[in-house]
Design a protein around this motif. Structure first.
Motif, PDB file in Angstrom:
ATOM      1  N   ILE A  41       0.849  -1.195   0.000  1.00 29.90           N
ATOM      2  CA  ILE A  41       0.000   0.000   0.000  1.00 29.90           C
ATOM      3  C   ILE A  41       0.884   1.245   0.000  1.00 29.90           C
ATOM      4  O   ILE A  41       0.663   2.182  -0.772  1.00 29.90           O
ATOM      5  CB  ILE A  41      -0.934   0.025   1.234  1.00 29.90           C
ATOM      6  CG1 ILE A  41      -1.976  -1.084   1.138  1.00 29.90           C
ATOM      7  CG2 ILE A  41      -1.608   1.374   1.394  1.00 29.90           C
ATOM      8  CD1 ILE A  41      -2.796  -1.268   2.402  1.00 29.90           C
ATOM      9  N   LEU A  42       1.895   1.264   0.851  1.00 33.29           N
ATOM     10  CA  LEU A  42       2.775   2.426   0.947  1.00 33.29           C
ATOM     11  C   LEU A  42       3.605   2.599  -0.311  1.00 33.29           C
ATOM     12  O   LEU A  42       3.793   3.716  -0.791  1.00 33.29           O
ATOM     13  CB  LEU A  42       3.670   2.309   2.176  1.00 33.29           C
ATOM     14  CG  LEU A  42       2.944   2.278   3.520  1.00 33.29           C
ATOM     15  CD1 LEU A  42       3.931   2.104   4.660  1.00 33.29           C
ATOM     16  CD2 LEU A  42       2.125   3.535   3.727  1.00 33.29           C
ATOM     17  N   SER A  43       4.109   1.510  -0.870  1.00 39.28           N
ATOM     18  CA  SER A  43       4.891   1.592  -2.113  1.00 39.28           C
ATOM     19  C   SER A  43       4.015   2.126  -3.240  1.00 39.28           C
ATOM     20  O   SER A  43       4.432   2.981  -4.018  1.00 39.28           O
ATOM     21  CB  SER A  43       5.453   0.217  -2.489  1.00 39.28           C
ATOM     22  OG  SER A  43       6.372  -0.208  -1.515  1.00 39.28           O
ATOM     23  N   LYS A  44       2.781   1.644  -3.313  1.00 42.17           N
ATOM     24  CA  LYS A  44       1.849   2.098  -4.355  1.00 42.17           C
ATOM     25  C   LYS A  44       1.531   3.588  -4.216  1.00 42.17           C
ATOM     26  O   LYS A  44       1.328   4.286  -5.201  1.00 42.17           O
ATOM     27  CB  LYS A  44       0.564   1.265  -4.274  1.00 42.17           C
ATOM     28  CG  LYS A  44      -0.454   1.567  -5.369  1.00 42.17           C
ATOM     29  CD  LYS A  44      -1.649   0.666  -5.251  1.00 42.17           C
ATOM     30  CE  LYS A  44      -2.589   1.221  -4.219  1.00 42.17           C
ATOM     31  NZ  LYS A  44      -3.862   0.521  -4.123  1.00 42.17           N
ATOM     32  N   LEU A  45       1.531   4.092  -2.988  1.00 41.18           N
ATOM     33  CA  LEU A  45       1.225   5.500  -2.743  1.00 41.18           C
ATOM     34  C   LEU A  45       2.428   6.417  -2.938  1.00 41.18           C
ATOM     35  O   LEU A  45       2.317   7.624  -2.786  1.00 41.18           O
ATOM     36  CB  LEU A  45       0.669   5.672  -1.329  1.00 41.18           C
ATOM     37  CG  LEU A  45      -0.715   5.072  -1.101  1.00 41.18           C
ATOM     38  CD1 LEU A  45      -1.087   5.131   0.369  1.00 41.18           C
ATOM     39  CD2 LEU A  45      -1.768   5.779  -1.939  1.00 41.18           C
ATOM     40  N   GLY A  46       3.599   5.850  -3.257  1.00 42.10           N
ATOM     41  CA  GLY A  46       4.749   6.688  -3.573  1.00 42.10           C
ATOM     42  C   GLY A  46       5.847   6.718  -2.535  1.00 42.10           C
ATOM     43  O   GLY A  46       6.807   7.484  -2.665  1.00 42.10           O
ATOM     44  N   PHE A  47       5.761   5.922  -1.489  1.00 42.61           N
ATOM     45  CA  PHE A  47       6.825   5.855  -0.495  1.00 42.61           C
ATOM     46  C   PHE A  47       7.963   5.003  -1.051  1.00 42.61           C
ATOM     47  O   PHE A  47       7.754   3.859  -1.435  1.00 42.61           O
ATOM     48  CB  PHE A  47       6.312   5.259   0.820  1.00 42.61           C
ATOM     49  CG  PHE A  47       5.346   6.143   1.549  1.00 42.61           C
ATOM     50  CD1 PHE A  47       5.805   7.063   2.473  1.00 42.61           C
ATOM     51  CD2 PHE A  47       3.982   6.059   1.324  1.00 42.61           C
ATOM     52  CE1 PHE A  47       4.920   7.888   3.160  1.00 42.61           C
ATOM     53  CE2 PHE A  47       3.097   6.872   2.000  1.00 42.61           C
ATOM     54  CZ  PHE A  47       3.566   7.797   2.917  1.00 42.61           C
ATOM     55  N   ALA A  48       9.161   5.561  -1.099  1.00 42.97           N
ATOM     56  CA  ALA A  48      10.324   4.855  -1.656  1.00 42.97           C
ATOM     57  C   ALA A  48      10.733   3.702  -0.749  1.00 42.97           C
ATOM     58  O   ALA A  48      10.658   3.807   0.485  1.00 42.97           O
ATOM     59  CB  ALA A  48      11.487   5.831  -1.827  1.00 42.97           C
ATOM     60  N   ASP A  49      11.195   2.621  -1.359  1.00 45.82           N
ATOM     61  CA  ASP A  49      11.608   1.440  -0.597  1.00 45.82           C
ATOM     62  C   ASP A  49      12.719   1.755   0.392  1.00 45.82           C
ATOM     63  O   ASP A  49      12.721   1.238   1.515  1.00 45.82           O
ATOM     64  CB  ASP A  49      12.050   0.314  -1.539  1.00 45.82           C
ATOM     65  CG  ASP A  49      10.858  -0.372  -2.199  1.00 45.82           C
ATOM     66  OD1 ASP A  49       9.746  -0.317  -1.640  1.00 45.82           O
ATOM     67  OD2 ASP A  49      11.057  -0.968  -3.276  1.00 45.82           O
ATOM     68  N   GLU A  50      13.679   2.625   0.005  1.00 42.18           N
ATOM     69  CA  GLU A  50      14.779   2.926   0.929  1.00 42.18           C
ATOM     70  C   GLU A  50      14.294   3.677   2.167  1.00 42.18           C
ATOM     71  O   GLU A  50      14.836   3.515   3.259  1.00 42.18           O
ATOM     72  CB  GLU A  50      15.925   3.683   0.250  1.00 42.18           C
ATOM     73  CG  GLU A  50      15.557   5.033  -0.311  1.00 42.18           C
ATOM     74  CD  GLU A  50      15.193   5.003  -1.797  1.00 42.18           C
ATOM     75  OE1 GLU A  50      15.246   6.078  -2.419  1.00 42.18           O
ATOM     76  OE2 GLU A  50      14.839   3.939  -2.327  1.00 42.18           O
ATOM     77  N   ILE A  51      13.238   4.497   2.015  1.00 41.75           N
ATOM     78  CA  ILE A  51      12.653   5.190   3.168  1.00 41.75           C
ATOM     79  C   ILE A  51      11.936   4.177   4.066  1.00 41.75           C
ATOM     80  O   ILE A  51      12.084   4.198   5.290  1.00 41.75           O
ATOM     81  CB  ILE A  51      11.674   6.300   2.726  1.00 41.75           C
ATOM     82  CG1 ILE A  51      12.371   7.317   1.841  1.00 41.75           C
ATOM     83  CG2 ILE A  51      11.003   6.949   3.920  1.00 41.75           C
ATOM     84  CD1 ILE A  51      13.363   8.196   2.525  1.00 41.75           C
ATOM     85  N   LEU A  52      11.170   3.277   3.455  1.00 39.88           N
ATOM     86  CA  LEU A  52      10.465   2.252   4.223  1.00 39.88           C
ATOM     87  C   LEU A  52      11.454   1.344   4.941  1.00 39.88           C
ATOM     88  O   LEU A  52      11.241   0.956   6.093  1.00 39.88           O
ATOM     89  CB  LEU A  52       9.537   1.448   3.315  1.00 39.88           C
ATOM     90  CG  LEU A  52       8.422   2.250   2.622  1.00 39.88           C
ATOM     91  CD1 LEU A  52       7.610   1.348   1.714  1.00 39.88           C
ATOM     92  CD2 LEU A  52       7.535   2.947   3.642  1.00 39.88           C
ATOM     93  N   ASP A  53      12.568   1.027   4.275  1.00 42.71           N
ATOM     94  CA  ASP A  53      13.605   0.202   4.913  1.00 42.71           C
ATOM     95  C   ASP A  53      14.240   0.947   6.089  1.00 42.71           C
ATOM     96  O   ASP A  53      14.485   0.349   7.146  1.00 42.71           O
ATOM     97  CB  ASP A  53      14.690  -0.178   3.907  1.00 42.71           C
ATOM     98  CG  ASP A  53      14.193  -1.161   2.849  1.00 42.71           C
ATOM     99  OD1 ASP A  53      13.159  -1.815   3.078  1.00 42.71           O
ATOM    100  OD2 ASP A  53      14.843  -1.249   1.791  1.00 42.71           O
ATOM    101  N   PHE A  54      14.520   2.242   5.911  1.00 41.40           N
ATOM    102  CA  PHE A  54      15.107   3.038   6.988  1.00 41.40           C
ATOM    103  C   PHE A  54      14.227   2.999   8.241  1.00 41.40           C
ATOM    104  O   PHE A  54      14.705   2.846   9.357  1.00 41.40           O
ATOM    105  CB  PHE A  54      15.321   4.485   6.534  1.00 41.40           C
ATOM    106  CG  PHE A  54      15.629   5.433   7.657  1.00 41.40           C
ATOM    107  CD1 PHE A  54      16.864   5.408   8.287  1.00 41.40           C
ATOM    108  CD2 PHE A  54      14.683   6.344   8.104  1.00 41.40           C
ATOM    109  CE1 PHE A  54      17.148   6.273   9.342  1.00 41.40           C
ATOM    110  CE2 PHE A  54      14.962   7.210   9.150  1.00 41.40           C
ATOM    111  CZ  PHE A  54      16.202   7.178   9.772  1.00 41.40           C
ATOM    112  N   PHE A  55      12.910   3.118   8.050  1.00 39.89           N
ATOM    113  CA  PHE A  55      11.989   3.106   9.179  1.00 39.89           C
ATOM    114  C   PHE A  55      11.608   1.688   9.620  1.00 39.89           C
ATOM    115  O   PHE A  55      10.824   1.515  10.556  1.00 39.89           O
ATOM    116  CB  PHE A  55      10.723   3.910   8.858  1.00 39.89           C
ATOM    117  CG  PHE A  55      10.919   5.398   8.922  1.00 39.89           C
ATOM    118  CD1 PHE A  55      10.968   6.051  10.140  1.00 39.89           C
ATOM    119  CD2 PHE A  55      11.064   6.146   7.768  1.00 39.89           C
ATOM    120  CE1 PHE A  55      11.145   7.428  10.211  1.00 39.89           C
ATOM    121  CE2 PHE A  55      11.243   7.523   7.822  1.00 39.89           C
ATOM    122  CZ  PHE A  55      11.287   8.158   9.049  1.00 39.89           C
TER     123      PHE A  55
END
Length: 196
Positions: A4-18
């Motif tokens: 859902i977050l990736s589809k909404l434009g959140f970059a994978d590296e940001i999601l990985d950081f968090f």
């Protein structure tokens, strides 16, 4: 759920950081949970702050929600090319003085960046949090189109549409050493990211 977050434009590296596997976050051990889903975002009232990357070097970004912290970094990656140099704090739906004291103690000598909404509640939150972090006794009262602020026993009245942290500091002759960052055309960084 991460899709859902990736589809909404959140970059994978940001999601990985968090460290995000799914958009559900707890404020403190066994605390209330913030939930983000397609078309739904619940921010709890929490008496403890959510803190991420506490050992980071120079900056601490304070927001009202964890999703806003993630959106802030997503929209400002050019300012912070090394996310591990930034700590993030989310305070929840209501601001309590206890987490502000905790932040003050855990992040000495850091550059504080306030990333609350770009509207009157966000500007009032900037003032309340900045004053609270610096131990100023503060009371805010909305009176129609005006805001009365009582700080350290002094009172001043401001036009609501012109009130900012900078205006507050100049009026009371104090410096909080906090700065604000706001999206230019959206209410919040999360709103900006979801509409781009």
């Amino acid at each position: 759920m991460r899709q859902i977050l990736s589809k909404l434009g959140f970059a994978d590296e940001i999601l990985d950081f968090f460290g995000i596997d799914e958009p559900s976050f707890t404020y403190g051990p066994a605390g209330p949970t913030e939930i983000f889903a397609d078309g739904f975002h619940y921010v709890p009232a929490a008496d403890r702050a959510w803190i991420w990357n506490e050992a980071a070097g120079r900056h601490v970004v304070i927001t009202h929600s964890i999703m806003e912290a993630i959106a802030f970094l997503s929209c400002n990656r050019h300012r912070y090319p090394d996310p591990y140099d930034v700590s993030f704090v989310a305070l929840g739906r209501y601001i309590h003085i206890k987490p502000l004291r905790e932040i003050e103690g855990r992040f000495p000598n850091r550059k504080v960046i306030l990333a609350f909404t770009n509207d009157l509640p966000g500007h009032l939150t900037d003032i309340y949090v900045a004053a609270g972090l610096r131990n100023h006794n503060l009371r805010l009262m909305l009176r129609g189109e005006q805001v009365e602020i009582v700080c350290n026993g002094r009172s001043a009245v401001f036009e609501a549409e012109r009130l900012t942290l900078n205006v507050f500091q100049k009026s009371f002759g104090i410096r909080t050493f906090c700065r604000t960052v706001k999206p230019k055309t959206y209410e919040s960084f999360l709103t900006q990211l979801l509409h781009c």
